[in-house]
Motif scaffolding. Structure first.
Motif, PDB file in Angstrom:
ATOM      1  N   PRO A 107     -21.620 101.895 -28.466  1.00 55.82           N
ATOM      2  CA  PRO A 107     -21.326 101.016 -27.324  1.00 55.82           C
ATOM      3  C   PRO A 107     -21.398  99.527 -27.687  1.00 55.82           C
ATOM      4  O   PRO A 107     -20.484  98.761 -27.339  1.00 55.82           O
ATOM      5  CB  PRO A 107     -22.408 101.394 -26.299  1.00 55.82           C
ATOM      6  N   GLU A 108     -22.465  99.121 -28.376  1.00 56.86           N
ATOM      7  CA  GLU A 108     -22.597  97.714 -28.764  1.00 56.86           C
ATOM      8  C   GLU A 108     -21.501  97.309 -29.737  1.00 56.86           C
ATOM      9  O   GLU A 108     -20.955  96.206 -29.659  1.00 56.86           O
ATOM     10  CB  GLU A 108     -23.970  97.481 -29.399  1.00 56.86           C
ATOM     11  N   SER A 109     -21.165  98.210 -30.654  1.00 55.61           N
ATOM     12  CA  SER A 109     -20.142  97.904 -31.648  1.00 55.61           C
ATOM     13  C   SER A 109     -18.781  97.698 -31.000  1.00 55.61           C
ATOM     14  O   SER A 109     -18.039  96.769 -31.346  1.00 55.61           O
ATOM     15  CB  SER A 109     -20.061  99.026 -32.684  1.00 55.61           C
ATOM     16  N   LEU A 110     -18.426  98.558 -30.062  1.00 60.02           N
ATOM     17  CA  LEU A 110     -17.131  98.436 -29.398  1.00 60.02           C
ATOM     18  C   LEU A 110     -17.049  97.162 -28.565  1.00 60.02           C
ATOM     19  O   LEU A 110     -15.985  96.522 -28.493  1.00 60.02           O
ATOM     20  CB  LEU A 110     -16.872  99.654 -28.517  1.00 60.02           C
ATOM     21  N   ALA A 111     -18.152  96.776 -27.940  1.00 59.77           N
ATOM     22  CA  ALA A 111     -18.157  95.542 -27.155  1.00 59.77           C
ATOM     23  C   ALA A 111     -17.908  94.333 -28.055  1.00 59.77           C
ATOM     24  O   ALA A 111     -17.127  93.427 -27.709  1.00 59.77           O
ATOM     25  CB  ALA A 111     -19.482  95.395 -26.417  1.00 59.77           C
ATOM     26  N   ARG A 112     -18.565  94.310 -29.206  1.00 60.87           N
ATOM     27  CA  ARG A 112     -18.353  93.208 -30.145  1.00 60.87           C
ATOM     28  C   ARG A 112     -16.925  93.206 -30.675  1.00 60.87           C
ATOM     29  O   ARG A 112     -16.287  92.148 -30.786  1.00 60.87           O
ATOM     30  CB  ARG A 112     -19.344  93.313 -31.309  1.00 60.87           C
ATOM     31  N   PHE A 113     -16.412  94.390 -30.998  1.00 60.99           N
ATOM     32  CA  PHE A 113     -15.058  94.485 -31.538  1.00 60.99           C
ATOM     33  C   PHE A 113     -14.027  94.025 -30.508  1.00 60.99           C
ATOM     34  O   PHE A 113     -13.088  93.291 -30.834  1.00 60.99           O
ATOM     35  CB  PHE A 113     -14.773  95.929 -31.960  1.00 60.99           C
ATOM     36  N   ASP A 114     -14.185  94.441 -29.258  1.00 62.14           N
ATOM     37  CA  ASP A 114     -13.212  94.097 -28.229  1.00 62.14           C
ATOM     38  C   ASP A 114     -13.174  92.595 -27.981  1.00 62.14           C
ATOM     39  O   ASP A 114     -12.107  92.040 -27.670  1.00 62.14           O
ATOM     40  CB  ASP A 114     -13.555  94.831 -26.932  1.00 62.14           C
ATOM     41  N   ALA A 115     -14.320  91.929 -28.129  1.00 61.70           N
ATOM     42  CA  ALA A 115     -14.346  90.479 -27.947  1.00 61.70           C
ATOM     43  C   ALA A 115     -13.551  89.770 -29.043  1.00 61.70           C
ATOM     44  O   ALA A 115     -12.975  88.705 -28.805  1.00 61.70           O
ATOM     45  CB  ALA A 115     -15.793  89.983 -27.933  1.00 61.70           C
ATOM     46  N   LEU A 116     -13.510  90.371 -30.228  1.00 64.88           N
ATOM     47  CA  LEU A 116     -12.811  89.754 -31.355  1.00 64.88           C
ATOM     48  C   LEU A 116     -11.348  90.171 -31.443  1.00 64.88           C
ATOM     49  O   LEU A 116     -10.500  89.391 -31.874  1.00 64.88           O
ATOM     50  CB  LEU A 116     -13.518  90.117 -32.666  1.00 64.88           C
ATOM     51  N   PHE A 117     -11.060  91.420 -31.047  1.00 67.44           N
ATOM     52  CA  PHE A 117      -9.699  91.956 -31.171  1.00 67.44           C
ATOM     53  C   PHE A 117      -9.265  92.588 -29.843  1.00 67.44           C
ATOM     54  O   PHE A 117      -9.120  93.804 -29.738  1.00 67.44           O
ATOM     55  CB  PHE A 117      -9.638  92.997 -32.293  1.00 67.44           C
ATOM     56  N   PRO A 118      -9.036  91.770 -28.833  1.00 69.28           N
ATOM     57  CA  PRO A 118      -8.719  92.313 -27.504  1.00 69.28           C
ATOM     58  C   PRO A 118      -7.374  93.029 -27.433  1.00 69.28           C
ATOM     59  O   PRO A 118      -7.126  93.784 -26.490  1.00 69.28           O
ATOM     60  CB  PRO A 118      -8.732  91.068 -26.606  1.00 69.28           C
ATOM     61  N   GLN A 119      -6.488  92.808 -28.417  1.00 74.28           N
ATOM     62  CA  GLN A 119      -5.165  93.427 -28.388  1.00 74.28           C
ATOM     63  C   GLN A 119      -5.118  94.787 -29.076  1.00 74.28           C
ATOM     64  O   GLN A 119      -4.064  95.420 -29.112  1.00 74.28           O
ATOM     65  CB  GLN A 119      -4.152  92.493 -29.067  1.00 74.28           C
ATOM     66  N   VAL A 120      -6.249  95.232 -29.623  1.00 71.08           N
ATOM     67  CA  VAL A 120      -6.270  96.471 -30.394  1.00 71.08           C
ATOM     68  C   VAL A 120      -6.834  97.608 -29.540  1.00 71.08           C
ATOM     69  O   VAL A 120      -7.885  97.466 -28.911  1.00 71.08           O
ATOM     70  CB  VAL A 120      -7.122  96.314 -31.675  1.00 71.08           C
ATOM     71  N   GLU A 121      -6.125  98.734 -29.524  1.00 70.88           N
ATOM     72  CA  GLU A 121      -6.610  99.939 -28.857  1.00 70.88           C
ATOM     73  C   GLU A 121      -7.455 100.755 -29.834  1.00 70.88           C
ATOM     74  O   GLU A 121      -7.143 100.838 -31.019  1.00 70.88           O
ATOM     75  CB  GLU A 121      -5.438 100.792 -28.359  1.00 70.88           C
ATOM     76  N   VAL A 122      -8.504 101.391 -29.307  1.00 68.32           N
ATOM     77  CA  VAL A 122      -9.435 102.120 -30.166  1.00 68.32           C
ATOM     78  C   VAL A 122      -9.644 103.531 -29.630  1.00 68.32           C
ATOM     79  O   VAL A 122      -9.860 103.725 -28.428  1.00 68.32           O
ATOM     80  CB  VAL A 122     -10.804 101.399 -30.258  1.00 68.32           C
TER      81      VAL A 122
END
Length: 306
Positions: A107-122
């Motif tokens: 959960p924490e990792s995805l939150a950090r990733f989404d803040a940096l790469f908002p255009q990427v689907e995971v």
């Protein structure tokens, strides 16, 4: 509190001595010591104790490291991202993870990733290491974070982290045991462990076999969350990676003890298909996940094993 002071603190925490930290930062040692002293004065906490082997972090330092390391990494990622602001990373990342890591830091990792790469689907799938290896080989996953298997792999392998495994008991119901455990001398402890399908059990059995130690678990369960809940409510013990139980340890529900003999670790690796190299977004997500694992474990243990 200045950004520079946090950078100096992290360098000293990770390097362990003023000499190495100052060399890493390319500054004079007195300048580093002065900034650390100012930081201690500001937060009214002692951060390091000078010892024969260097600067030992206090509990306040361990907490500060856990809180500020992800922030600093996000700043570094953001700085790099802004320097390439004309390039917008898009697309989709399909990642596999063993359940022990997914439940602990995802959960924490995805939150950090989404803040940096908002255009990427995971898309993230969890499962046993063998299942995730098959999914990478068949192309259903771009990459997977798994326990290192005993056999050789045809996939490209990159080591990520070596994780300590600890003996865990309930604070309320657990048996009285020393802070450091020698499994070659302990008897009478009832255990619940993952089944032999689980890569964690493979790492555990290999370490015990090498030390000629036999543990016959009374219970075998593959759902790690169920193991954690069961241990919390009973007198049985378990052996799991620290990252799996640290939240409950911080809450005061579980007690994690270091296993002095035999030392038990599990190796976490990244696997990708040699003919399908992953893109920058997938690599960034794996880096963030690895950072989160280190943040949880290093914040408690001190410097992470190489």
């Amino acid at each position: 509190m200045e950004l520079k002071q946090i950078q100096y603190f992290i360098a000293l925490f990770e390097e362990g001595t003023v000499t190495r930290a100052a060399r890493r930062l390319n500054i004079a040692q007195p300048a580093l010591s002065m900034q650390i002293a100012k930081l201690e004065t500001e937060i009214r906490q002692k951060l390091f104790e000078r010892g024969p082997h260097g600067m030992a972090p206090t509990e306040a330092a361990r907490l500060m490291y856990r809180l500020y390391t992800p922030i600093m990494r996000d700043i570094d990622h953001a700085r790099e991202h802004l320097s390439r602001r004309d390039v917008i990373v898009t697309g989709r990342v399909s990642l596999g993870m063993v359940s022990s890591e997914a439940q602990s830091v995802l959960p924490e990792s995805l939150a950090r990733f989404d803040a940096l790469f908002p255009q990427v689907e995971v898309s993230v799938a969890d499962g046993f290491s063998a299942q995730l290896i098959d999914a990478v080989e068949s192309g259903r996953l771009d990459a997977a974070i798994i326990n290192k298997p005993r056999g050789r792999l045809t996939l490209h392998v990159e080591p990520l982290i070596v994780e300590e495994m600890v003996l865990v008991t309930s604070v309320v119901h657990g048996p009285e045991l020393p802070d450091e455990i020698d499994l070659t001398q302990q008897s009478g402890i009832e255990f619940v462990l993952p089944t032999r399908r689980n890569g964690l059990r493979g790492a555990l059995d290999a370490a015990l076999m090498a030390a000629d130690v036999v543990i016959k678990p009374k219970f075998e369960i593959d759902l790690l969350s169920t193991i954690v809940q069961f241990v919390e409510q009973s007198s049985v013990a378990t052996i799991l990676p620290r990252v799996v139980v640290q939240a409950k340890v911080d809450e005061g529900a579980l007690r994690a003890r270091t296993i002095a003999s035999p030392p038990i670790v599990r190796h976490i690796i990244q696997v990708t298909h040699p003919k399908r190299p992953i893109g920058p977004a997938a690599q960034a997500l794996i880096t963030i996940i690895t950072d989160e694992i280190k943040r949880v474990t290093t914040g408690v243990m001190g410097k992470q094993a190489p």
